[in-house]
Design an enzyme around this catalytic site. Structure first.
Site, short mmCIF file in Angstrom:
data_model
loop_
_atom_site.label_atom_id
_atom_site.label_comp_id
_atom_site.label_asym_id
_atom_site.label_seq_id
_atom_site.Cartn_x
_atom_site.Cartn_y
_atom_site.Cartn_z
N HIS A 155 0.83 -1.22 0.00
CA HIS A 155 0.00 0.00 0.00
C HIS A 155 0.87 1.27 0.00
O HIS A 155 0.42 2.32 0.45
CB HIS A 155 -0.96 0.06 1.20
CG HIS A 155 -1.67 -1.23 1.48
ND1 HIS A 155 -2.91 -1.54 0.96
CD2 HIS A 155 -1.31 -2.32 2.21
CE1 HIS A 155 -3.28 -2.73 1.36
NE2 HIS A 155 -2.32 -3.24 2.11
N LYS A 187 16.25 21.77 -10.38
CA LYS A 187 15.54 20.57 -10.79
C LYS A 187 16.36 19.60 -11.62
O LYS A 187 17.14 19.99 -12.47
CB LYS A 187 14.32 20.98 -11.63
CG LYS A 187 13.27 21.71 -10.83
CD LYS A 187 12.32 20.78 -10.14
CE LYS A 187 11.20 20.43 -11.10
NZ LYS A 187 10.16 19.67 -10.46
N GLU A 200 9.26 8.93 -16.61
CA GLU A 200 7.86 9.34 -16.79
C GLU A 200 7.33 8.92 -18.16
O GLU A 200 6.19 8.47 -18.31
CB GLU A 200 7.73 10.85 -16.63
CG GLU A 200 8.03 11.31 -15.21
CD GLU A 200 8.20 12.83 -15.16
OE1 GLU A 200 7.22 13.51 -14.86
OE2 GLU A 200 9.31 13.32 -15.43
N SER A 234 15.06 21.85 -15.64
CA SER A 234 13.94 22.75 -15.84
C SER A 234 14.46 24.08 -16.33
O SER A 234 15.52 24.54 -15.91
CB SER A 234 13.19 22.94 -14.52
OG SER A 234 12.45 24.15 -14.55
#
Ligand code: ARG
Length: 464
Positions: A161, A288, A295, A282
């Site tokens: 979980h 970043k 992704e 970024s």
């Protein structure tokens, strides 16, 4: 008299050429040109067989062979002019062959139809992609096994979980994906073996009256045998569906790992550091470092599974044998194959380059009362307390630690004895995460020794 604009290949009964919209909806050359090499290989095998069986002369076969080689080199050099009016790769190649060698080109299509031709070409194309997927999977598995070997005994939290459950080892977590990709590999091999039958010579749907030799073309094209039913052979796209479903399951596995890498590489987790080579920055936030590859891999399952669904819907309810609906098979498979191979390669690159942060993993491993099960198991083993009661006592100890803002090993023996009088100092030996993972020696368990045994097994598989 046939209209000048009617089709060269089948225009005999036509008085007029197609409407522009008809041509647009009918043409597949825009995408099936990717099967040019397969089409030419199929035609060469067919022509050689027609000569061997005496259906065409050796001279004609030789002219066809040389002409096809010229067409192939024109295509490879980017000099071939594709025509939408010629609909697909099969008619484009044949028309060019006719322009190059004249009459013998017209004999190539003896005992064959575009229906068995396209099935053959497409199978050859898909077969190559199964081989590419096998390679990609083997490389990815090897990279994961290396990671597992390097960190066989690194402790980290195991989750259920996405809540801390029990400590596991980094190696064990890596090897979990090895098992998944290993099953994908076996699906690839299975499906490839099943699909490796040649449709060539099934002709339009019924077979042919010419004395062809289907064994000969099958073996020339690397098929194990010819297909046994001509109606089925020209209308079967199971091989494409198995490719897409295999790709879908593998892409689902890739997406799960990609998701973990996204989470693990966050500043909150810091379980892994992805390499610069597989990260992006970024344009506005200088701090970043984004896991874009992960992704995108996570997202690829959408289009790959979409392709699988699309082709299932295309094939559903089609009566035998060939229907033009089936021309809608290729773009789905091409797109899925491109993206599957890319995702496999990107994942392999990320895994090879990534660094597991041993300290962060270890720090997280002990938090969240991850050894609570070990405490309960100890009471069962040493104090002979029934597991359900031990679970209850442990729950009370977890609540005590939580209220004090500490972990289980930080409680004193007196605290523990206050909850269950039988507890002795021996309990502390099982509360450490190292002891916890070392004790999980059941076959397939997370103990480093078990992980190393699996690493050895997989290395043998990879080297075998
Ligand atoms: N371009 C067609 C396809 O991809 C080739 C087969 C055409 N056969 C036919 N009977 N029209 O399916």
């Amino acid at each position: 008299m046939t209209d000048q604009t009617s089709n060269q290949m089948w225009g005999g009964r036509f008085a007029a050429g197609p409407d522009a919209i008809m041509e647009a909806i009918n043409a597949s050359i825009g995408f099936d040109k990717r099967m040019a090499a397969q089409d030419i290989a199929g035609s060469r095998a067919h022509a050689a067989m027609l000569a061997a069986t005496g259906v065409i002369t050796d001279n004609d076969a030789e002219a066809i062979r040389e002409g096809l080689l010229t067409v192939l080199s024109e295509i490879e050099m980017g000099k071939f002019e594709y025509s939408t009016a010629l609909e697909d790769i099969h008619m484009n190649v044949e028309a060019r062959l006719k322009a190059l060698i004249g009459e013998p080109a017209g004999r190539l299509h003896t005992g064959r139809s575009r229906n068995d031709q396209v099935a053959t070409d497409f199978k050859l194309w898909v077969r190559d992609q199964f081989d590419a997927a096998e390679k990609g999977l083997l490389a990815l598995i090897a990279a994961l096994v290396d990671q597992a070997e390097a960190g066989a005994d690194w402790v980290m939290p195991g989750f259920t979980h996405l809540q801390t459950a029990q400590p596991v080892t980094w190696g064990h977590h890596m090897m979990a994906y090895v098992e998944m990709f290993g099953r994908d590999l076996s699906r690839v091999r299975d499906a490839r073996a099943r699909m490796n039958e040649s449709p060539l010579g099934s002709a339009a749907l019924a077979g042919t009256s010419f004395p062809i030799d289907r064994e000969m073309t099958a073996s020339a094209l690397g098929f194990d045998r010819p297909t046994a039913n001509s109606l089925d052979a020209v209308s079967d796209r199971d091989f494409a569906l198995e490719f897409l479903s295999t790709a879908s399951i593998c892409a689902m596995h890739l997406s799960r790992f990609a998701e973990e890498l996204v989470i693990w590489s966050s500043a909150q987790f810091r379980f892994v550091t992805l390499s610069d080579r597989f990260s992006t920055g970024s344009s506005i936030m200088p701090q970043k470092k984004n896991p874009d590859a992960a992704e995108l891999i996570r997202a690829k399952v959408g289009r790959i599974f979409g392709a699988n669904t699309a082709l299932m819907m295309v094939m559903k309810g089609l009566p035998l044998a060939y229907s033009k609906d089936m021309q809608e098979d290729k773009e789905q498979v091409f797109d899925a194959a491109d993206n599957w191979m890319l995702a496999l390669a990107a994942m392999e690159g990320m895994v090879k380059d990534m660094t597991g942060n041993r300290e962060s993993l270890a720090a997280a491993a002990g938090s969240g009362f991850s050894t609570a099960t070990d405490l309960a198991d100890w009471m069962v083993r040493v104090l002979k307390v029934p597991f359900r009661d031990a679970h209850h006592v442990t729950g009370a100890l977890v609540a005590m630690a939580e209220s004090r803002g500490c972990d289980l090993p930080d409680l004193s023996l007196a605290d523990m004895q206050g909850v269950h009088a039988g507890i002795t100092a021996d309990i502390f030996t099982v509360l450490g995460v190292e002891n916890s993972v070392n004790s999980r020696m059941s076959y397939g368990g997370t103990a480093p020794a078990q992980v190393r045994a699996q690493v050895i097994r997989w290395k043998e598989i990879l080297n075998g």
